[in-house]
Enzyme design. Sequence first.
Site, mmCIF file in Angstrom:
data_model
loop_
_atom_site.group_PDB
_atom_site.id
_atom_site.type_symbol
_atom_site.label_atom_id
_atom_site.label_comp_id
_atom_site.label_asym_id
_atom_site.label_seq_id
_atom_site.Cartn_x
_atom_site.Cartn_y
_atom_site.Cartn_z
ATOM 1 N N TYR A 171 0.687 -1.458 0.231
ATOM 2 C CA TYR A 171 -0.089 0.025 -0.042
ATOM 3 C C TYR A 171 0.829 1.375 -0.051
ATOM 4 O O TYR A 171 0.371 2.347 0.020
ATOM 5 C CB TYR A 171 -1.013 0.010 1.210
ATOM 6 C CG TYR A 171 -1.902 -1.164 1.254
ATOM 7 C CD1 TYR A 171 -2.657 -1.125 0.086
ATOM 8 C CD2 TYR A 171 -2.056 -2.260 2.090
ATOM 9 C CE1 TYR A 171 -3.687 -2.582 -0.047
ATOM 10 C CE2 TYR A 171 -2.797 -3.064 2.183
ATOM 11 C CZ TYR A 171 -3.524 -3.313 1.043
ATOM 12 O OH TYR A 171 -4.575 -4.219 1.031
ATOM 13 N N GLU B 190 -14.188 5.234 -8.046
ATOM 14 C CA GLU B 190 -13.481 4.255 -7.158
ATOM 15 C C GLU B 190 -12.163 4.324 -7.302
ATOM 16 O O GLU B 190 -11.603 4.146 -8.293
ATOM 17 C CB GLU B 190 -14.194 3.089 -7.654
ATOM 18 C CG GLU B 190 -13.790 1.960 -6.642
ATOM 19 C CD GLU B 190 -14.186 0.560 -6.842
ATOM 20 O OE1 GLU B 190 -15.508 0.341 -7.247
ATOM 21 O OE2 GLU B 190 -13.264 -0.616 -7.147
#
Length: 145
Positions: free
Chosen positions: A23, A98
Amino acid sequence: MGQLLILHGPNLNLLGLREPGVYGRLTLAEINQKLEQAAAASNLSLRIYQSNHEGALIDHIHEARTWANGILINPGAYTHTSYALRDAIVAVGLPTVEVHLSNIHAREPFRHESKLAAACLGQISGFGWYSYILGLHALRQHLEA
Ligand code: CA2
């Protein structure tokens, strides 16, 4: 001038603290700072929230009806499970993008499907924190068009 809701879903408050290989190294506060910089340069104003609770995310989407021009959302793992978030996006009718830090299509099979994507303008996935900036520009372009 446009006003955008930025929503971060569950566990994203831990960014930068664990799993930097997946991440990235930036904290959520640092990503928000980059978003604010990009927004200022594009004459956009942001309201930014993170929640680990599905209902709280839905409440923010509902409230956005009264003030926002668009929504940028990283739904976290709710991406793969939440018909309720999808229904909320459809219900408010605001253009929504998104975004994902990781490339969800290159990960475990359960991450390949998004329950929200079909209710969104589009999905941006795999560019780390820059996915958010790409998403912000995509929304700005949509609002200007
Ligand atoms: O890649 C993304 O942005 C995701 O939305 C992140 C979610 C994951 O469930 C989605 O499949 C893809 C998970 C966010 C978890 O964030 C963490 C941050 C630091 C340490 C652990 C988890």
